[in-house]
Motif scaffolding. Structure first.
Motif, PDB file in Angstrom:
ATOM      1  N   TYR A 187     -65.030-101.001 -36.274  1.00 27.69           N
ATOM      2  CA  TYR A 187     -65.544-102.370 -36.302  1.00 27.69           C
ATOM      3  C   TYR A 187     -64.072-103.367 -36.595  1.00 27.69           C
ATOM      4  O   TYR A 187     -63.054-102.549 -36.961  1.00 27.69           O
ATOM      5  N   ASP A 188     -64.355-104.595 -36.318  1.00 23.01           N
ATOM      6  CA  ASP A 188     -63.267-105.440 -36.605  1.00 23.01           C
ATOM      7  C   ASP A 188     -62.030-104.939 -35.665  1.00 23.01           C
ATOM      8  O   ASP A 188     -60.950-104.999 -36.081  1.00 23.01           O
ATOM      9  N   LEU A 189     -62.103-104.652 -34.442  1.00 23.93           N
ATOM     10  CA  LEU A 189     -61.261-104.092 -33.453  1.00 23.93           C
ATOM     11  C   LEU A 189     -60.449-105.294 -33.139  1.00 23.93           C
ATOM     12  O   LEU A 189     -61.062-106.281 -32.614  1.00 23.93           O
ATOM     13  N   ASN A 190     -59.260-105.258 -33.275  1.00 18.18           N
ATOM     14  CA  ASN A 190     -58.277-106.087 -32.847  1.00 18.18           C
ATOM     15  C   ASN A 190     -57.722-106.303 -31.281  1.00 18.18           C
ATOM     16  O   ASN A 190     -56.911-107.301 -31.117  1.00 18.18           O
ATOM     17  N   TYR A 191     -58.112-105.089 -30.538  1.00 18.23           N
ATOM     18  CA  TYR A 191     -57.307-105.088 -29.319  1.00 18.23           C
ATOM     19  C   TYR A 191     -58.474-104.792 -28.274  1.00 18.23           C
ATOM     20  O   TYR A 191     -58.273-104.184 -27.204  1.00 18.23           O
ATOM     21  N   GLY A 192     -59.688-105.353 -28.595  1.00 18.91           N
ATOM     22  CA  GLY A 192     -60.923-105.177 -27.550  1.00 18.91           C
ATOM     23  C   GLY A 192     -61.661-104.006 -27.837  1.00 18.91           C
ATOM     24  O   GLY A 192     -61.309-103.182 -28.716  1.00 18.91           O
ATOM     25  N   GLU A 193     -62.519-103.830 -27.130  1.00 19.31           N
ATOM     26  CA  GLU A 193     -63.610-102.570 -27.235  1.00 19.31           C
ATOM     27  C   GLU A 193     -62.879-101.513 -26.705  1.00 19.31           C
ATOM     28  O   GLU A 193     -62.084-101.270 -25.962  1.00 19.31           O
ATOM     29  N   PHE A 194     -63.192-100.264 -27.112  1.00 18.95           N
ATOM     30  CA  PHE A 194     -63.024 -99.097 -26.734  1.00 18.95           C
ATOM     31  C   PHE A 194     -63.421 -99.061 -25.288  1.00 18.95           C
ATOM     32  O   PHE A 194     -64.510 -99.257 -24.824  1.00 18.95           O
ATOM     33  N   SER A 195     -62.514 -98.453 -24.528  1.00 13.05           N
ATOM     34  CA  SER A 195     -62.874 -98.009 -22.894  1.00 13.05           C
ATOM     35  C   SER A 195     -64.211 -97.243 -22.710  1.00 13.05           C
ATOM     36  O   SER A 195     -64.464 -96.327 -23.708  1.00 13.05           O
ATOM     37  N   SER A 196     -64.910 -97.337 -21.893  1.00 15.96           N
ATOM     38  CA  SER A 196     -66.195 -96.457 -21.555  1.00 15.96           C
ATOM     39  C   SER A 196     -65.765 -94.983 -21.513  1.00 15.96           C
ATOM     40  O   SER A 196     -64.857 -94.844 -20.934  1.00 15.96           O
ATOM     41  N   GLY A 197     -66.578 -94.148 -22.213  1.00 11.39           N
ATOM     42  CA  GLY A 197     -66.268 -92.675 -22.210  1.00 11.39           C
ATOM     43  C   GLY A 197     -65.098 -92.510 -23.043  1.00 11.39           C
ATOM     44  O   GLY A 197     -64.491 -91.075 -23.099  1.00 11.39           O
ATOM     45  N   THR A 198     -64.781 -93.180 -24.051  1.00 10.60           N
ATOM     46  CA  THR A 198     -63.828 -92.788 -24.910  1.00 10.60           C
ATOM     47  C   THR A 198     -64.203 -91.647 -25.736  1.00 10.60           C
ATOM     48  O   THR A 198     -65.368 -91.607 -26.343  1.00 10.60           O
ATOM     49  N   MET A 199     -63.222 -90.515 -26.165  1.00  9.05           N
ATOM     50  CA  MET A 199     -63.716 -89.417 -26.794  1.00  9.05           C
ATOM     51  C   MET A 199     -63.017 -89.745 -28.301  1.00  9.05           C
ATOM     52  O   MET A 199     -61.705 -89.966 -28.242  1.00  9.05           O
ATOM     53  N   ILE A 200     -63.783 -89.275 -29.362  1.00  8.87           N
ATOM     54  CA  ILE A 200     -63.369 -89.506 -30.709  1.00  8.87           C
ATOM     55  C   ILE A 200     -63.500 -88.465 -31.318  1.00  8.87           C
ATOM     56  O   ILE A 200     -64.314 -87.764 -31.429  1.00  8.87           O
ATOM     57  N   SER A 201     -62.190 -87.997 -31.994  1.00  6.25           N
ATOM     58  CA  SER A 201     -62.178 -86.652 -32.977  1.00  6.25           C
ATOM     59  C   SER A 201     -61.671 -86.892 -34.173  1.00  6.25           C
ATOM     60  O   SER A 201     -60.460 -87.125 -34.234  1.00  6.25           O
TER      61      SER A 201
END
Length: 465
Positions: A187-201
């Motif tokens: 949250y409080d992302l300063n550079y826009g939303e994550f791209s669709s399909g972003t993988m988080i590890s």
């Protein structure tokens, strides 16, 4: 007659007891109380992970001391009056190496509500442009690692909150354990939303003992443990993760990181300086500012690497030569019974007990050492429960490197916690075992079938390593 019967029973019990003790003694291996070979120490205090290998020669002990100083120092924003210690950021997660590896030990995930992760970082990626299913690219707006801190005038990338959902597991004997499944909210992302399909590890900081010894394990020995197609049909099909060595410009065996995605301690150290602290080096000379991060680009003006080569060399040597603590209570009957069960249910199929080291490029002291790290350094499918669904090199989204077990039982003494696995979801060894799936499903199920006493003996054995 009655006395003769009692005497016979007593003799039988004594013989059985002696036979059992003989069995336990047969499980003892020569040198196993020294898991790091000649690089073992006997300090079991809070400083257990912080000693130099006692067999270092020449001036390496002094390089260890200076490397330790740079490992612990807080880096500051450039320019500063102390040029050797500036270069922090522009975006970063920590100000020092020891921020995540306190006392050279394991990091911990957040333990209270709204606590910002420090020891727990997050890799970010999106699918690649080719047809190779394991190829990934950094997330376009946030890069390959989420940085929750920034220097003055550079907005951080945002914040992340960690919560958990409890899941109860019931053993066949009716006893229960509770596992916690992590949830991550950015949250409080300063550079826009994550791209669709972003993988988080998520990746938790590991303890640092014995890394140079792991570097000295011969490649051929690791190849012998590979069984990619499971030709022996035991359900275990570990494989080497071949990764890019930046300096030699070739694919080599990956040994370090949660998915064995780094080939050497030196490259791992340089990658951490860049990704975690925002400091460039000869290995990684460019900051990772993305196109939307204009303030980050403007803040980075150095044409030369920020990290001096001499400092990189010393921090690398420090990280390579941290000694391995000796075993505790390794010869007690209950620990040896736990060892027997550990092997019997198949845990040693991946947590390979021992190796004899070969040549090391800069540490001849580490050659020809019998070590007991309890890892095969291979990546294995650990099932859906632990999957991050993010490939890394040849490791797919379900595969993880077998974590070395040496020193695991001293984590509570050193760091005040017992969190385990790549994201710290397991609060102890028992929970870590119960999260195992995939190739480890059979061993996990056999552990669950044991009596409560036997399960405790297995756990106690692991904690003795």
């Amino acid at each position: 007659m009655r006395n003769l019967l009692l005497f016979a029973i007593l003799i039988h019990l004594l013989v059985a007891c002696n036979n059992e003790k003989d069995l336990y003694r047969s499980l003892l291996e020569e040198g196993e109380q020294y898991p790091g070979g000649a690089a073992s120490t006997d300090d079991f205090s809070m400083n257990a992970f912080g000693h130099a290998a006692p067999n270092l020669t020449g001036g390496k002990d002094m390089d260890f001391v200076t490397g330790n100083a740079f490992f612990k120092r807080n880096w500051v924003t450039a320019p500063s009056s102390t040029e050797d210690l500036d270069g922090l950021g522009p975006l970063f997660n920590a100000r020092s190496c020891s921020s995540c590896h306190e006392f050279d030990g394991k990091g911990a995930p957040p333990t209270i509500a709204d606590e910002e992760p420090v020891d727990l970082l997050f890799r970010l990626s999106v699918p690649g442009n080719s047809e190779i299913d394991w190829e990934t690219l950094p997330e376009p707006s946030y890069g390959g690692q989420f940085n929750h801190l920034g220097i003055v005038d550079v907005p951080s990338e945002g914040k992340v909150k960690v919560t958990y959902t409890e899941e109860v597991v019931t053993y066949p004997d009716g006893k229960t354990a509770s596992l916690r499944r992590p949830n991550y909210q950015f949250y409080d992302l300063n550079y826009g939303e994550f791209s669709s399909g972003t993988m988080i590890s998520p990746r938790l900081a590991s303890h640092l003992i014995g890394l140079g010894l792991l570097e000295a394990i011969p490649e051929d020995d690791l190849k012998k443990l590979e069984d990619i197609d499971d030709k022996d049909q035991d359900g275990i099909s570990g494989k080497i993760n071949y990764v890019w060595d930046v300096e030699s410009k070739r694919n080599v065996v990956g040994r370090f990181g949660w998915k064995a995605n780094q080939p050497s301690v030196r490259q791992q150290v340089a990658a951490a300086f860049l990704g975690d602290i925002g400091i460039t080096s000869s290995i990684f000379p460019s900051e990772t500012c993305t196109a939307p991060q204009k303030d980050c680009e403007d803040a980075f003006k150095d044409n030369e690497p920020e990290l001096k080569e001499s400092i990189l060399n010393r921090v690398t040597l420090y990280s390579q030569t941290l000694a391995v603590p000796m075993r505790r209570s390794f010869s007690s009957d209950s620990i040896l019974e736990g060892k027997q069960l550990f092997n019997q249910i198949g845990c040693n199929s991946c947590h390979n007990p021992s190796f004899t080291t070969g040549a090391h490029p800069n540490l001849p002291e580490f050659e020809n050492q019998k070590i007991f790290p309890y890892t095969d350094l291979l990546v294995h499918d650990m099932g859906e429960g632990l999957a991050d669904n993010r490939p890394d090199g040849l490791a797919n989204g379900k595969e993880w490197r077998t974590a070395p077990l040496w020193g695991i039982g001293l984590s509570e003494t050193v760091n005040g916690h017992t969190f385990l696995l790549h994201d710290g979801r397991a609060r102890n060894v028992e929970e870590a075992i119960l999260w195992h799936g995939g190739e480890a499903e059979k061993a996990k199920n056999q552990f669950s079938q044991l009596t409560a006493t036997d399960r405790k003996n297995v756990i106690d054995f692991v904690n003795s390593l």
